[in-house]
Design a protein around this motif. Structure first.
Motif, PDB file in Angstrom:
ATOM      1  N   PHE A  51       2.385 -36.141 -51.916  1.00 26.38           N
ATOM      2  CA  PHE A  51       1.313 -36.205 -50.928  1.00 26.38           C
ATOM      3  C   PHE A  51       1.927 -36.364 -49.545  1.00 26.38           C
ATOM      4  N   ASP A  52       1.148 -36.019 -48.533  1.00 30.88           N
ATOM      5  CA  ASP A  52       1.549 -36.165 -47.133  1.00 30.88           C
ATOM      6  C   ASP A  52       0.597 -37.126 -46.437  1.00 30.88           C
ATOM      7  N   VAL A  53       1.108 -37.806 -45.426  1.00 29.70           N
ATOM      8  CA  VAL A  53       0.291 -38.711 -44.621  1.00 29.70           C
ATOM      9  C   VAL A  53       0.473 -38.325 -43.155  1.00 29.70           C
ATOM     10  N   GLN A  54      -0.636 -38.100 -42.472  1.00 28.61           N
ATOM     11  CA  GLN A  54      -0.589 -37.720 -41.065  1.00 28.61           C
ATOM     12  C   GLN A  54      -0.500 -38.961 -40.178  1.00 28.61           C
ATOM     13  N   GLN A  55       0.048 -38.790 -38.999  1.00 27.20           N
ATOM     14  CA  GLN A  55       0.157 -39.900 -38.062  1.00 27.20           C
ATOM     15  C   GLN A  55      -1.221 -40.446 -37.702  1.00 27.20           C
ATOM     16  N   GLY A  56      -1.344 -41.769 -37.749  1.00 27.92           N
ATOM     17  CA  GLY A  56      -2.599 -42.419 -37.407  1.00 27.92           C
ATOM     18  C   GLY A  56      -3.566 -42.569 -38.562  1.00 27.92           C
ATOM     19  N   ASP A  57      -3.230 -41.996 -39.719  1.00 27.88           N
ATOM     20  CA  ASP A  57      -4.106 -42.124 -40.887  1.00 27.88           C
ATOM     21  C   ASP A  57      -3.942 -43.489 -41.542  1.00 27.88           C
ATOM     22  N   THR A  58      -4.999 -43.938 -42.194  1.00 25.55           N
ATOM     23  CA  THR A  58      -4.942 -45.121 -43.056  1.00 25.55           C
ATOM     24  C   THR A  58      -5.220 -44.652 -44.471  1.00 25.55           C
ATOM     25  N   LEU A  59      -4.196 -44.669 -45.298  1.00 24.30           N
ATOM     26  CA  LEU A  59      -4.279 -44.125 -46.652  1.00 24.30           C
ATOM     27  C   LEU A  59      -4.390 -45.246 -47.666  1.00 24.30           C
ATOM     28  N   LYS A 198      -6.273 -47.615 -35.056  1.00 18.12           N
ATOM     29  CA  LYS A 198      -6.810 -46.958 -33.854  1.00 18.12           C
ATOM     30  C   LYS A 198      -5.737 -46.752 -32.787  1.00 18.12           C
ATOM     31  N   SER A 199      -4.681 -47.551 -32.844  1.00 20.03           N
ATOM     32  CA  SER A 199      -3.605 -47.415 -31.859  1.00 20.03           C
ATOM     33  C   SER A 199      -2.671 -46.249 -32.179  1.00 20.03           C
ATOM     34  N   GLY A 200      -2.910 -45.534 -33.266  1.00 17.39           N
ATOM     35  CA  GLY A 200      -2.103 -44.376 -33.618  1.00 17.39           C
ATOM     36  C   GLY A 200      -1.066 -44.634 -34.680  1.00 17.39           C
ATOM     37  N   LYS A 201      -0.985 -45.867 -35.177  1.00 15.44           N
ATOM     38  CA  LYS A 201      -0.022 -46.173 -36.231  1.00 15.44           C
ATOM     39  C   LYS A 201      -0.605 -45.803 -37.598  1.00 15.44           C
ATOM     40  N   THR A 202       0.287 -45.659 -38.558  1.00 12.97           N
ATOM     41  CA  THR A 202      -0.098 -45.226 -39.896  1.00 12.97           C
ATOM     42  C   THR A 202      -0.036 -46.409 -40.860  1.00 12.97           C
ATOM     43  N   ILE A 203      -1.049 -46.531 -41.730  1.00  8.86           N
ATOM     44  CA  ILE A 203      -1.111 -47.637 -42.687  1.00  8.86           C
ATOM     45  C   ILE A 203      -1.255 -47.082 -44.096  1.00  8.86           C
ATOM     46  N   LEU A 204      -0.456 -47.615 -45.017  1.00  8.92           N
ATOM     47  CA  LEU A 204      -0.640 -47.378 -46.450  1.00  8.92           C
ATOM     48  C   LEU A 204      -1.081 -48.694 -47.063  1.00  8.92           C
ATOM     49  N   PHE A 205      -2.253 -48.687 -47.691  1.00 14.76           N
ATOM     50  CA  PHE A 205      -2.902 -49.921 -48.112  1.00 14.76           C
ATOM     51  C   PHE A 205      -3.221 -49.866 -49.595  1.00 14.76           C
ATOM     52  N   VAL A 206      -2.618 -50.767 -50.377  1.00 15.44           N
ATOM     53  CA  VAL A 206      -2.912 -50.893 -51.808  1.00 15.44           C
ATOM     54  C   VAL A 206      -3.833 -52.076 -52.008  1.00 15.44           C
TER      55      VAL A 206
END
Length: 387
Positions: A51-59, A198-206
């Protein structure tokens, strides 16, 4: 624009040893020194994950215990290497996987902030810049110069989350550690993660907290048996996870079906039909009650239907074999809702059959596109009949 994180064909193999013999005496151990003692088995915790994660996404990453979530996060955090495949990351990664990870119990809270920040790849100037905010958010100002070994697990969690959230990483990885904190701190963390996203950072959340997941994560990955079963919008992934993880299968002939009046979705002022068929289910008698309840994921009851409470209807329960309950959609609260179905004997609260979360509807999905209310629950009109 290229994804900030690319997970390409990641697999992770562990080798499991199975003992072939019980505990032996010293003499037996020497006599059997040249004999094979164990049999090994390969266990694939992850198998071809992509899978891919884009910048600023919260997955969001969800799945039942043993699905491979924590293993995946440890690989992403470079704690353990994959057996095969590769990860392309275009930013610094901060991870919060376990309470106390990256902390030393003999050092003070202040010293641990600097040490943990350094482990996460932060420069000393960046730590100094955010130090006051980290301490204020964690709420441990009074104990910041106290050795960490005197902190409770909740205090350690607050400090660890504050370090990871305030330092200037492009990617933040969070495992189910927030469950250690109290309700107030969890709410505070959710607000901070929304700000970080919202600041543009990416989060991966389990998380197993589907309310938090649906409110924070636009997209989610569903892992099953070490593989990606589904990667889609969160409101489409959650029903697949809940249905897979919570349905009780031993219905022994009972049939339960949910249908929409227009065969597509639950539009406002149309009906959702719940059909119960117990033609091949012998446990329902005149002493039984059929219960159907609808809740939001945060535990608010929308309505409950019990045949025991309707005298004329209840008398005919044993004589009939099919029931249809029609639920009108007046524009319900803007939350994910689920249905529970139960069978019990009248006058008792103990169910001899209980199907929890047997049907889930998420706002914004194709099943329910027209939620209109933010915080007011309106009880829908109910109609019922025997078939």
């Amino acid at each position: 624009m290229k994804p900030i994180l690319e997970v390409q064909h990641i697999s992770k193999k562990f080798r499991i040893n199975h003992e072939q013999q019980p505990y032996l005496s010293l003499r037996d151990s020497f006599s059997g020194i040249f004999k094979p003692k164990t049999v090994t088995e390969d266990f694939w915790a992850l198998n071809d994950v992509n899978f891919d994660v884009q910048q600023g996404d919260t997955l969001g990453i969800i799945g039942k215990n043993g699905a491979g979530k924590s293993t995946l996060l440890k690989i992403l955090s470079k704690i353990t290497p994959p057996t095969s495949g590769k990860i392309i990351g275009r930013g610094r990664i901060a991870s919060l996987l376990e309470v106390g990870t990256g902390f030393h119990p003999e050092l003070s809270g202040r010293e641990n902030v600097f040490m943990n920040g350094s482990i996460l790849g932060m420069r000393r100037s960046e730590i100094l810049k955010n130090f006051d905010e980290i301490v204020n958010f964690s709420g441990v100002e009074k104990f910041i110069d106290t050795p960490l070994k005197h902190y409770s697990s909740g205090m350690q969690l607050r400090l660890a989350f504050a370090v990871a959230a305030f330092l200037e990483n492009e990617i933040l990885i969070i495992d189910e550690v927030l469950a250690v904190g109290d309700a107030e701190f969890q709410k505070k963390c959710m607000g901070k993660m929304e700000d970080v996203s919202k600041s543009g950072k990416t989060i991966l959340f389990v998380s197993h907290n589907l309310v938090a997941l649906s409110s924070l994560c636009k997209n989610s990955v569903l892992l099953e048996g070490g593989r990606v079963k589904m990667y889609d919008k969160t409101f489409n992934v959650i029903p697949n996870y809940v249905k897979h993880d919570n349905l009780v299968s031993n219905t022994s002939g009972l049939k339960l079906d949910f249908k929409f009046e227009n065969n597509k979705s639950w539009e406002i002022n149309t009906y959702l039909e719940v059909i119960v068929d117990w033609n091949e289910y012998s446990k329902i008698t005149m002493d039984s009650s059929i219960d159907i309840a609808c809740y939001t994921f945060d535990g608010i009851k929308i309505f409950a239907f019990q045949t025991e409470k309707i005298n004329d209807f209840d008398i005919n329960l044993a004589a009939n074999k099919r029931l249809k309950l029609k639920i009108n959609n007046p524009g319900l609260v803007n939350k994910t809702i689920f249905f529970d179905f139960g069978l019990r004997n009248k006058g008792t609260g103990a169910y001899f059959l209980l199907l929890q979360k047997c049907f889930v509807i998420t706002p914004g999905s194709l099943l329910l596109p027209n939620y209109t209310r933010d915080d007011v629950i309106i009880v829908p009109n109910l109609k019922f009949e025997y078939l």
